[in-house]
Scaffold this active site. Structure first.
Site, short mmCIF file in Angstrom:
data_model
loop_
_atom_site.label_atom_id
_atom_site.label_comp_id
_atom_site.label_asym_id
_atom_site.label_seq_id
_atom_site.Cartn_x
_atom_site.Cartn_y
_atom_site.Cartn_z
N ASP A 158 37.82 37.66 35.00
CA ASP A 158 37.82 37.81 36.46
C ASP A 158 36.67 38.73 36.89
O ASP A 158 35.90 38.43 37.80
CB ASP A 158 39.18 38.39 36.88
CG ASP A 158 39.40 38.36 38.37
OD1 ASP A 158 38.49 37.93 39.10
OD2 ASP A 158 40.47 38.78 38.81
N TYR A 183 48.00 38.87 34.10
CA TYR A 183 48.31 38.17 35.35
C TYR A 183 49.66 37.46 35.30
O TYR A 183 49.96 36.67 36.18
CB TYR A 183 47.21 37.16 35.67
CG TYR A 183 45.89 37.80 36.04
CD1 TYR A 183 45.22 38.60 35.13
CD2 TYR A 183 45.33 37.62 37.29
CE1 TYR A 183 44.02 39.21 35.45
CE2 TYR A 183 44.12 38.21 37.62
CZ TYR A 183 43.47 39.01 36.69
OH TYR A 183 42.29 39.60 37.02
N LYS A 237 38.94 43.77 24.28
CA LYS A 237 38.95 45.23 24.16
C LYS A 237 39.93 45.51 23.02
O LYS A 237 40.92 46.24 23.18
CB LYS A 237 39.42 45.83 25.50
CG LYS A 237 39.26 47.32 25.61
CD LYS A 237 37.83 47.76 25.78
CE LYS A 237 37.75 49.28 25.74
NZ LYS A 237 36.36 49.78 25.62
N ASP A 294 33.13 46.18 27.80
CA ASP A 294 32.16 47.15 28.33
C ASP A 294 30.75 46.85 27.84
O ASP A 294 29.78 46.95 28.60
CB ASP A 294 32.58 48.59 27.99
CG ASP A 294 33.21 48.73 26.62
OD1 ASP A 294 33.92 47.80 26.17
OD2 ASP A 294 33.00 49.76 25.96
N ASP A 320 32.38 37.66 38.35
CA ASP A 320 31.80 38.09 39.62
C ASP A 320 30.47 38.79 39.39
O ASP A 320 29.55 38.65 40.19
CB ASP A 320 32.77 38.98 40.40
CG ASP A 320 33.50 38.19 41.48
OD1 ASP A 320 33.72 36.97 41.26
OD2 ASP A 320 33.84 38.76 42.54
#
Ligand code: ATP
Length: 373
Positions: free
Chosen positions: A265, A134, A209, A241, A269
């Protein structure tokens, strides 16, 4: 007296913040806490009237506050991104709110999309809020640009990196770079372990990751190792994952998670869905040494704005999180208890969760539950 800047914002923002204020007033009264609130009329209406998104003067006035309570930003009359970037992101960066704290708690009585009625979902995410993918480092080459420039980039790529793709035949490419600094990782990971310790947890799950994005998340893991040693709390490393899979199949296994920006992020959610939907999810953008901003996770939801349909629980719990961060732990716990009792009673539930209770009736129920504690 601690000073709170209130930004109700757009859409359902004013409605849910109205209920959060109602509950805050009762909690403060019960605990002899006095807070001084000042409203800042930022958002679409202010922007359309004045052409101003967020003035430097307003930022200076917010600098004098101890915390900010925000509803939502975004309005169909304004180009997407103008208010979100101009207010939310600007404040997050200005106040260096590097922690995004997202408690994910499924309260008894709230329907969960997972199979099985008695799922236990109770975890918190500490998401890094300023770095990773970001940081805005990226570009597009090829579109409207010269072949020579593209050749230059291609050569640089070939010389420096083993990118594993053949760029020779391509006439357009885009790249985005993730950056994690040692200091940036250390400070947020440290916050997560400290919070886990305060909550007497014995394990922090780190999300990354690192098997593919070896550099950025290799450095991230080193920060986790350091914090784990420093605070004497065990850590585990899981790939993003695998975390997604476990959150759906076995959310009970998670208590405290710390995650870089991008994965946080997405996963938070998913967390909001597990706790019954966006309307139930609170958040804090925190600078432990500075001014933090608390807001429900949902956006301005223009489709239901002004209809009394918004679920105010996310905003009410965000206000509790604010109290907690400001040191009013008992008042914060009382709000949470009142919310828990009201939801468990199954008498009051807003329409997003299958009930018929209006926004203000939900706020009233929590406020009177709080009075009756
Ligand atoms: P954003 O402002 O984040 O770009 P948005 O305003 O379009 O997004 P959200 O507010 O995040 O969307 O929520 C999507 C949908 O979920 C809304 O349109 C609304 O129907 C529902 N929703 C969101 N928050 C609530 C809430 N507090 N109570 C009830 N429904 C909600």
């Amino acid at each position: 007296m601690q000073k709170i800047g209130v930004i109700q914002g757009d859409g359902i923002g004013p409605e849910v913040i109205g209920e959060a204020r109602k509950v805050l007033d009762v909690a403060c009264e019960r605990n002899g806490t006095s807070l001084d609130f000042e409203e800042f009329p930022l958002g679409a209406t202010h922007y359309l009237k004045t052409g101003e998104v967020l003035s430097d003067e307003t930022v200076s006035r917010l600098e004098e506050k101890d915390a900010i309570l925000l509803g939502a930003m975004g309005d169909p009359r304004v180009k997407p991104g103008v208010l979100e970037k101009g207010v939310l992101l600007r404040l997050r960066f200005h106040f260096d709110q590097y922690v995004n704290l997202r408690p994910v708690q499924l309260f008894d009585g709230v329907p969960c999309p997972l199979a099985g009625n008695d799922r236990k979902v109770d975890m918190f995410f500490v998401r890094e809020n300023t770095e990773d993918f970001y940081v805005g480092l990226g570009g597009r080459v090829g579109r409207g640009k010269s072949r020579a420039e593209l050749d230059l980039v291609r050569k640089a790529y070939e010389a420096k990196f083993d990118v594993g793709i053949d760029l020779k035949g391509e006439d357009e490419l885009a790249y985005q770079i993730g950056v994690i600094t040692k200091g940036g990782a250390d400070r947020v990971v440290d916050f997560a372990f400290k919070l886990a310790k305060e909550k007497r947890m014995d394990l922090v799950t780190s999300v990354d990751k690192a098997n593919v994005l070896t550099d950025v998340y290799g450095l991230w893991r080193e920060a986790v190792e350091r914090a784990s040693k420093k605070h004497g709390i065990a850590k585990e490393f899981l790939y993003v994952d695998a975390v997604a899979l476990h959150m759906v199949r076995n959310p009970e296994r998670f208590k405290a998670l710390v995650t870089p920006n991008l994965f946080g992020d997405i996963l938070t959610d998913l967390g909001a869905a597990l706790q019954g939907g966006l309307g139930f999810a609170p958040s804090g953008n925190i600078n432990p040494e500075g001014i933090s901003m608390f807001e429900p996770v949902h956006g301005s939801a223009p489709d239901i704005a002004g209809k009394g349909l918004a679920n105010p629980v996310g905003a009410i719990l965000s206000a509790a999180l604010m109290l907690q961060t400001l040191g009013h732990v008992k008042a914060a716990e009382e709000i949470e208890r009142a919310v828990r009792d009201v939801l468990a009673g199954r008498k009051h539930m807003t329409t997003d969760a299958g009930g018929r209770t209006s926004t203000s009736a939900m706020g009233d129920a929590v406020a009177s539950g709080l009075r009756a504690l």
